[in-house]
Design a protein around this motif. Structure first.
Motif, mmCIF file in Angstrom:
data_model
loop_
_atom_site.group_PDB
_atom_site.id
_atom_site.type_symbol
_atom_site.label_atom_id
_atom_site.label_comp_id
_atom_site.label_asym_id
_atom_site.label_seq_id
_atom_site.Cartn_x
_atom_site.Cartn_y
_atom_site.Cartn_z
ATOM 1 N N TRP A 81 0.845 -1.197 0.000
ATOM 2 C CA TRP A 81 0.000 0.000 0.000
ATOM 3 C C TRP A 81 0.874 1.237 0.000
ATOM 4 O O TRP A 81 1.840 1.337 0.771
ATOM 5 C CB TRP A 81 -0.918 0.008 1.236
ATOM 6 N N THR A 136 -5.436 -0.751 -7.433
ATOM 7 C CA THR A 136 -6.605 0.062 -7.093
ATOM 8 C C THR A 136 -6.196 1.441 -6.586
ATOM 9 O O THR A 136 -5.385 1.548 -5.666
ATOM 10 C CB THR A 136 -7.435 -0.634 -5.980
ATOM 11 N N VAL A 137 -6.754 2.470 -7.201
ATOM 12 C CA VAL A 137 -6.703 3.828 -6.646
ATOM 13 C C VAL A 137 -8.126 4.154 -6.220
ATOM 14 O O VAL A 137 -9.017 4.249 -7.067
ATOM 15 C CB VAL A 137 -6.205 4.857 -7.677
ATOM 16 N N ALA A 138 -8.352 4.267 -4.931
ATOM 17 C CA ALA A 138 -9.741 4.364 -4.455
ATOM 18 C C ALA A 138 -9.956 5.487 -3.456
ATOM 19 O O ALA A 138 -11.080 5.740 -3.054
ATOM 20 C CB ALA A 138 -10.179 3.037 -3.830
ATOM 21 N N ARG A 139 -8.870 6.132 -3.051
ATOM 22 C CA ARG A 139 -9.025 7.245 -2.116
ATOM 23 C C ARG A 139 -8.285 8.444 -2.685
ATOM 24 O O ARG A 139 -7.089 8.362 -2.974
ATOM 25 C CB ARG A 139 -8.455 6.860 -0.752
ATOM 26 N N ILE A 140 -8.992 9.555 -2.869
ATOM 27 C CA ILE A 140 -8.406 10.759 -3.455
ATOM 28 C C ILE A 140 -8.819 11.949 -2.613
ATOM 29 O O ILE A 140 -9.993 12.099 -2.274
ATOM 30 C CB ILE A 140 -8.893 10.957 -4.916
ATOM 31 N N THR A 145 -4.226 7.065 -2.838
ATOM 32 C CA THR A 145 -3.673 5.813 -2.336
ATOM 33 C C THR A 145 -3.533 4.804 -3.466
ATOM 34 O O THR A 145 -4.262 4.858 -4.473
ATOM 35 C CB THR A 145 -4.596 5.199 -1.271
ATOM 36 N N ASP A 171 -3.409 0.573 -3.778
ATOM 37 C CA ASP A 171 -3.506 -0.755 -3.175
ATOM 38 C C ASP A 171 -3.097 -1.737 -4.268
ATOM 39 O O ASP A 171 -3.793 -1.884 -5.268
ATOM 40 C CB ASP A 171 -4.946 -0.991 -2.701
#
Lengths: 425, 425
Positions: free
Chosen positions: A233, A281-285, A302, A304
């Protein structure tokens, strides 16, 4: 080896009894999700969790299992073997849920273990090794982070007081919540934490819903879990400069959103995988100032990244930072690795036992890595370990819409019964 | 036409006096920004705003100007012309600031008008038309949204009670705050709102800092503002499906972040402009659930698109939705246009007067559209209108780091003095 080990025990698995117990557990913390889906919110170390444990202990004692609790609150139900001096086969999962969780994640692994052991006992299938059903404390980490505290402490991965000062959303300390629960469970025999008398478990098997769409999509009954993929991560911070969206020419901007788009586009190329095994995965911006007419000064996002192959995990993970730096045009770049777990490989002895049981029972099975973490991960250094997966409808988990059918779960319990019979034989 | 109109008045512009007044105003609501930059926080209709207005009125009365206030709180200082029946030339800007604003945005346009009129008077340059200095109420919209309330109500663009129910962050209604201020300013003569006795202003000229980097970058003194570019604002909502970042294969995902990247990449191509005039900004992004290990279910992002040419604004703006729909692979798409302002074109009579003044004074000037909104926009349908820009250091505005030098501002005031003398002659 072929044919069903302990055919009577496998036949004694009662899919309806298992389902009824699951639904009884699901009433403890019942919530309703979107479209009326019946979910569960049962954080660890809360009164509902304690109620669930009492329910489990009652069911266990009713069939002659002996409960015990260790210093981390891990709960055990022991089925005695013919040779009491032998190390136990351990099987189970966890009973806590995500805040807006489903009725199957974790709890099914505990109840499948109970169903399998009950079937063995009812069929009169004596085992040489004892079998211990375990409900690990705080696998989800939803109330107290991180998850897997119970299994990590059991395995000696972390000291038992490592998380005492961790607080939940209301400021309650993990250490205090645990002490309160242990006091309320003072009537349950206490056992030492971890490997008892230097005796490692003979094996560990965990049944769990897949939490992914593969088994359902391929029309399969059983996932023969070969290991848990590795994870890395990262947090990426891009620092540009804010400017007036109406006045600043595009040529003069240091726009953090545009550099994020460049970075993700480049990372997509780095992470290409025709085999569809890699997870990226890019899931938090988070954008600042996040105002529609002020060019973004900073973006934090982030990554993952997961893969079952340590070589891939290392090579592509190590290339993330340079890929971003090459892609970004105007921003300062900071990349921080926040978590790094190598892939865990399950023991052939357990993996093959699961594969044999599925084949013998005529079930459609597939060898597959687990995409999610599980307590099983921390058993790998301790003893031969493995997992049994059953399909998850549309792969949905951590959501009230999580679902596996009574028949799918019954098939999983039958495989588990045969695996336990074989490993403990 | 060449040469300086009213050379004595231009020579009478006192850059130091103008700067001293600016710094006196900057003490009302002084704040400190990053690196100690001295900024201003002076929202409209607050006690500091009233103090600033009293200060302005005092300076105006000291040189013989007559104050008046209308029902929206717009404050006027009137310099009488030789022919009282003629419509006034209007000049000014606003005195309210952004919450973390600078010392020049708006207030300089008011003080430059005062300086120019004072110079005309001191030089004995009588004008046929009256000149009215105006400080518009609530241009910024920081406390009560939207901005430009005072100029919109004056121009008849919106009824004067349109915003009475708008509340600030503390729940105070605009209507109540305005009524309180008007009561406290009961000693100041009241004038009817809007065009007095159906007499449209003879012209409107607004001096303002550029709030962009162009003049500084090109080493220029004066921006001859040709108009205010048009704007179209959109909200884009992409709806996919959440999934477990560890388990869901990339091939099965409906990842809203990945579709956002596709959409922005396609929009970048749509918005390509080698002339660097077009402004395209994605600066606000909201992801849900915004958890690093859960694939994004929804992404909402804004588009701020501006261009001075109505044809470009229409063609490319109309193509935004189809461009996104073609780029997106897995998500449902909703595109909502939230704001649509056509370009405002300033009148040749005013634009040429500004250009002539700059040329006559030997200043380096450039014709340019304004990227930001201004009160001048709402005067365009009413009377020949225009603006004078001076450089902003590094284009920074709405920020304590906002800066224009005393000399740059003096040059602006001198141009304004000549323009006023010419228009009101």
């Amino acid at each position: 080896m072929s044919g069903i080990v302990a055919p009577n025990a496998v036949a004694a698995v009662d899919g309806q009894r298992q389902w009824d117990r699951l639904m009884a557990m699901a009433r403890l913390g019942a919530i309703t999700g979107a479209d009326g889906a019946p979910g569960v919110n049962r954080p660890c170390l809360c009164p509902l969790d304690r109620e669930a444990r009492r329910l489990l202990i009652g069911w266990g004692e009713a069939i002659g299992l002996e409960p015990s609790v260790d210093a981390l609150g891990n709960l055990f139900l022991r089925h005695a073997g013919k040779e009491p001096g032998l190390p136990p086969v351990l099987t189970g999962s966890h009973m806590d849920s995500q805040p807006s969780g489903g009725r199957f994640d974790g709890i099914w692994g505990v109840l499948a273990a109970l169903e399998a052991v009950q079937a063995l006992r009812e069929a009169g299938t004596a085992t040489r090794h004892p079998i211990e059903i375990v409900a690990w404390t705080n696998e989800e980490g939803g109330r107290f982070a991180p998850g897997c505290m119970g299994s990590m402490a059991y395995a000696g991965h972390s000291p038992p007081d490592a998380w005492d000062a961790v607080t939940d959303g209301e400021g309650i300390r993990f250490g205090d919540a645990l002490a309160e629960q242990l006091a309320l469970e003072a009537d349950i025999p206490r056992r030492p934490l971890g490997v008892v008398e230097r005796m490692r478990p003979h094996a560990y098997v965990e049944a769990h819903i897949e939490q992914g769409p593969v088994l359902e999509a391929e029309g399969l009954d059983i996932g023969v879990v070969t290991g848990i993929q590795g994870s890395r991560w990262f947090l990426v911070e891009l620092t540009g400069e804010s400017a007036h969206a109406g006045t600043a020419p595009l040529s003069t901007r240091r726009d953090a959103v545009q550099d994020m788009v460049r970075a993700i586009t480049a990372l997509n190329r780095l992470m290409e995988d025709p085999t569809d095994v890699l997870r990226f995965t890019v899931a938090r911006i988070e954008v600042a100032p996040n105002s529609s007419n002020s060019v973004a000064e900073t973006v934090r996002f982030t990554i993952d990244f997961r893969h079952p192959d340590a070589a891939v995990l290392t090579a592509r993970g190590d290339a993330i930072e340079s890929t971003i730096r090459q892609a970004v045009r105007h921003c300062e770049v900071a990349v921080t690795e926040r978590f790094h777990a190598l892939p865990a490989e399950f023991a052939p002895a357990v993996v093959e036992a699961v594969a044999r049981a599925a084949a013998a029972q005529g079930l459609a099975a597939k060898r597959m890595p687990s995409g999610a973490f599980h307590d099983a991960q921390f058993m790998v250094p301790l003893c031969p370990s493995g997992m049994v997966f059953v399909p998850s409808r549309r792969g949905i988990s951590h959501n009230p819409a999580e679902y596996s059918s009574p028949e799918q779960l019954a098939k999983g319990a039958r495989v588990l019964a045969q695996v336990l019979a074989e490993l403990a034989a």
